[in-house]
Design an enzyme around this catalytic site. Structure first.
Site, mmCIF file in Angstrom:
data_model
loop_
_atom_site.group_PDB
_atom_site.id
_atom_site.type_symbol
_atom_site.label_atom_id
_atom_site.label_comp_id
_atom_site.label_asym_id
_atom_site.label_seq_id
_atom_site.Cartn_x
_atom_site.Cartn_y
_atom_site.Cartn_z
ATOM 1 N N TYR A 21 0.770 -1.234 0.000
ATOM 2 C CA TYR A 21 0.000 0.000 0.000
ATOM 3 C C TYR A 21 0.809 1.297 0.000
ATOM 4 O O TYR A 21 0.580 2.175 -0.817
ATOM 5 C CB TYR A 21 -0.957 0.007 1.202
ATOM 6 C CG TYR A 21 -2.003 -1.076 1.175
ATOM 7 C CD1 TYR A 21 -2.778 -1.285 0.043
ATOM 8 C CD2 TYR A 21 -2.219 -1.895 2.284
ATOM 9 C CE1 TYR A 21 -3.747 -2.276 0.012
ATOM 10 C CE2 TYR A 21 -3.183 -2.886 2.261
ATOM 11 C CZ TYR A 21 -3.948 -3.077 1.125
ATOM 12 O OH TYR A 21 -4.899 -4.053 1.094
ATOM 13 N N THR A 111 24.202 9.037 25.093
ATOM 14 C CA THR A 111 23.452 7.853 25.495
ATOM 15 C C THR A 111 22.684 7.349 24.284
ATOM 16 O O THR A 111 22.606 8.032 23.259
ATOM 17 C CB THR A 111 22.488 8.177 26.647
ATOM 18 O OG1 THR A 111 21.889 6.975 27.120
ATOM 19 C CG2 THR A 111 21.388 9.133 26.194
ATOM 20 N N SER A 112 22.120 6.154 24.395
ATOM 21 C CA SER A 112 21.429 5.554 23.248
ATOM 22 C C SER A 112 20.348 6.459 22.688
ATOM 23 O O SER A 112 20.121 6.522 21.478
ATOM 24 C CB SER A 112 20.821 4.206 23.649
ATOM 25 O OG SER A 112 21.819 3.300 24.034
ATOM 26 N N HIS A 159 -29.910 11.797 8.996
ATOM 27 C CA HIS A 159 -30.273 10.449 9.462
ATOM 28 C C HIS A 159 -30.366 9.476 8.284
ATOM 29 O O HIS A 159 -31.000 8.431 8.393
ATOM 30 C CB HIS A 159 -31.598 10.461 10.238
ATOM 31 C CG HIS A 159 -31.695 11.564 11.240
ATOM 32 N ND1 HIS A 159 -31.177 11.463 12.508
ATOM 33 C CD2 HIS A 159 -32.213 12.819 11.137
ATOM 34 C CE1 HIS A 159 -31.393 12.601 13.161
ATOM 35 N NE2 HIS A 159 -32.012 13.437 12.343
ATOM 36 N N SER A 289 -16.374 -8.230 -9.003
ATOM 37 C CA SER A 289 -16.698 -9.467 -8.284
ATOM 38 C C SER A 289 -16.331 -10.651 -9.154
ATOM 39 O O SER A 289 -16.542 -10.634 -10.371
ATOM 40 C CB SER A 289 -18.194 -9.514 -7.943
ATOM 41 O OG SER A 289 -18.587 -10.800 -7.521
#
EC number: 4.3.2.2
Length: 484
Positions: A21, A111-112, A159, A289
Site C-alpha cells: 500500500y 546515550t542511546s 439520518h 466481483s
C-alpha cells in the site's frame, strides 16, 4: 529456495502497508537504511560540534566518519546486536569497524537516546513533510470538484433520510472543511516538534559537563549546535532519558483525526455509489466481483475506510506508552513505538494516496440525482404551493387540507405500489389549484430550494481553502497512481 523465515522472501511475513500500500518515499523514511544512516549523521554532528568546542577530535577522524555515512554493513550490525543484545552499541561497533581512526570518539558522551530519539524526531518531521503536500493535493482536487458543481442541486440527507436540498459542491465542502482542519493540525504539530538534543543518560547533561570540565556555556553551545545541524529551531530544555512521549500522542492524535475525516468522506462516497449518484474511478479492466460481472464495487473507498479504522486505533498506543514511563524512563515504550509510529504514517500515507486517486476521478450522474429530486421535491414544495395559493386568494387551511390528502395518496403510490411520486400530477388535475397551475414549474425549480449553497461554496473556497493551499502550489501537479 529461500530459507523459511528469510525477510523479504515469500516464506516470511511482510507488512502489507510496506509491501502493498504505502508509497516508496514513506517506506524509505521508516527503513533501516534511513534510520541507521541518520544515527551515523548524528554521531558526525556530535563529533563536529565537540571538535569545534575544543575536544581532541581530529579533522582526519571527522573526514573518516563523513566518508562512511552510507557504508553500512547490515549483516555485521545484526551479528553484533545478536552478540551484544543492544542495537545502538551494535551500530557503534559497526561504524567503528569502517572508521578505525574515529572509532574511539564515536558516541562520545552520548546515550542511546541521543541517536534513537533524535532520529525518531527527524523521521517524524520528515514523514509529516511527506504527508502535508499529499493532503493539500487531496483538498485541491476536491476544491476543483466543489467549484465545478457548486450549483448542482442534490437531495440532502439527515439520518440518511431525505431532507432539504443542498448542492453537490456544498456537500463536498463539508469534506474539504474537515480536511482543512487536518492540514492545519498537521502543520501545527510539525512546526511544534522540538529536538531532544544532547542531554545525556537522564537528561541532566552530566556527561557533557564532565567532558567540558564544568563549562556550562560549552554544554549549552553543544546542544544548540547539534540542534541547528539537525534543522530544528529549538530543542527541549527538559528531558528525562527520552523526549516526553506526549509528543507521540500529539502526532498520532492528528493522524487519527485525519483517519476520521477520510472515513467519513469515503463512507459518503460509498453510500452515494449505492444510490448511483456518484462513483469513484473504475478502470476498464477492473473486476468488481469474481461471481457477479456487473458489480462496480467502491473498493478504493472501502480500502480507505478499512485503513482509517486502523489509523484511528493506533493513537491508543502512545497514550498508554506515555502513561507507563516511570521516572526518567522505562523500556515499555521501545517495542511498541517501533510498530505504532511507522504503521501510523504508512497508513496515513496510503489513505491520502488513495483518496487523491479517488478525488481525481470522481464521476457524478446528474440524471440520477435529478430523478431522486423529482421523487422527493413535490413533498418539499408543498409549503411554497400553499403560500402561492394564499397569494392567489385561497384559504391557507383549505389548501393545507387539500395538500395533506393528496400527499397521503401520492405517498401510498410510492410506498404501497412502488410507483413514482405523482403529487404534482394530482395537483395539476385538481381544479382547486388552477390559479397556480402556471406557476408549478417555477415553484418546483430545484435551484430555488438550495438556499445560499453555491454562494457559500464560492466564499469558502476563496476565503479559507485557496489561502491555505498557497504554500503547496509547487507540488499540486503530482498525480496519484495506484498499483493495486
Amino acid at each position: 529456495m529461500a530459507a523459511v523465515g528469510d525477510h523479504g522472501s515469500p516464506d516470511s511475513y511482510r507488512s502489507p502497508l510496506a509491501s502493498r500500500y504505502a508509497s516508496p518515499e514513506m517506506c524509505f523514511v521508516f527503513s533501516d537504511r534511513y534510520k541507521f544512516r541518520t544515527w551515523r549523521q548524528l554521531w558526525l554532528w556530535l563529533a563536529e560540534a565537540e571538535q569545534t568546542l575544543g575536544l581532541p577530535i581530529t579533522d582526519e577522524q571527522i573526514q573518516e566518519m563523513k566518508s562512511n555515512l552510507d557504508n553500512i554493513d547490515f549483516k555485521m550490525a545484526a551479528e553484533e546486536e545478536k552478540r551484544l543484545r543492544h542495537d545502538v552499541m551494535a551500530h557503534v561497533h559497526t561504524f567503528g569497524h569502517c572508521c578505525p581512526k574515529a572509532a574511539g570518539i564515536i558516541h562520545l558522551g552520548a546515550t542511546s537516546c541521543y541517536v534513537g530519539d533524535n532520529t525518531d524526531l527527524i523521521i517524524l518531521r520528515n514523514a509529516l513533510d511527506l504527508l502535508l503536500p499529499k493532503l493539500a493535493r487531496v483538498i485541491s482536487r476536491l476544491a476543483d470538484f466543489a467549484k465545478e458543481r457548486a450549483s448542482l442541486p442534490t437531495l440532502g440527507f439527515t439520518h440518511f433520510q431525505p431532507a432539504q436540498l443542498t448542492t453537490v459542491g456544498k456537500r463536498c465542502c463539508l469534506w474539504i472543511q474537515d480536511l482543512c482542519m487536518d492540514l492545519q493540525n498537521l502543520k501545527r504539530v510539525r512546526d511544534d516538534l522540538r529536538f531532544r538534543g544532547v542531554k545525556g543518560t537522564t537528561g541532566t547533561q552530566a556527561s557533557f559537563l564532565q567532558l567540558f570540565e564544568g563549562d556550562d556555556h560549552k554544554v549549552e553551545q553543544l546542544d544548540k549546535m547539534v540542534t541547528d545541524k539537525a534543522g530544528f529551531k529549538r530543542a527541549f530544555i527538559i528531558t528525562g532519558q527520552t523526549y516526553t512521549r506526549k509528543v507521540d500522542i500529539e502526532v498520532l492524535s492528528v493522524l487519527a483525526s485525519l483517519g476520521a475525516s477520510v472515513h467519513k468522506i469515503c463512507t459518503d462516497i460509498r453510500l452515494l455509489a449505492n444510490l448511483k449518484e456518484m462513483e469513484e474511478p473504475f478502470e476498464k479492466q477492473q473486476i468488481g466481483s469474481s461471481a457477479m460481472p456487473y458489480k462496480r464495487n467502491p473498493m478504493r473507498s472501502e480500502r480507505c475506510c478499512s485503513l482509517a479504522r486502523h489509523l484511528m486505533t493506533l493513537v491508543m498506543d502512545p497514550l498508554q506508552t506515555a502513561s507507563v514511563q516511570w521516572f526518567e524512563r522505562t523500556l515499555d515504550d521501545s517495542a511498541n513505538r517501533r510498530i505504532c509510529l511507522a504503521e501510523a504514517f504508512l497508513t496515513a500515507d496510503t489513505i491520502l494516496n488513495t483518496l487523491q486517486n479517488i478525488s481525481e476521478g470522481l464521476v457524478v450522474y446528474p440524471k440520477v440525482i435529478e430523478r431522486r429530486i423529482r421523487q422527493e421535491l413535490p413533498f418539499m414544495a408543498t409549503e411554497n404551493i400553499i403560500m402561492a395559493m394564499v397569494k392567489a386568494g385561497g384559504s391557507r387551511q383549505d389548501c393545507h387540507e387539500k395538500i395533506r390528502v393528496l400527499s397521503q395518496q401520492a405517498a401510498s403510490v410510492v410506498k404501497q405500489e412502488g410507483g413514482d411520486n405523482d403529487l404534482i400530477e394530482r395537483i395539476q388535475a385538481d381544479a382547486y389549484f388552477s390559479p397556480i397551475h402556471s406557476q408549478l414549474d417555477r415553484l418546483l425549480d430545484p435551484s430555488s430550494f438550495t438556499g445560499r449553497a453555491s454562494q457559500q461554496v464560492q466564499r469558502f473556497l476563496e476565503e479559507e481553502v485557496y489561502p491555505l493551499l498557497k504554500p503547496y502550489e509547487s507540488v499540486m501537479k503530482v498525480k496519484a497512481e495506484l498499483c493495486l
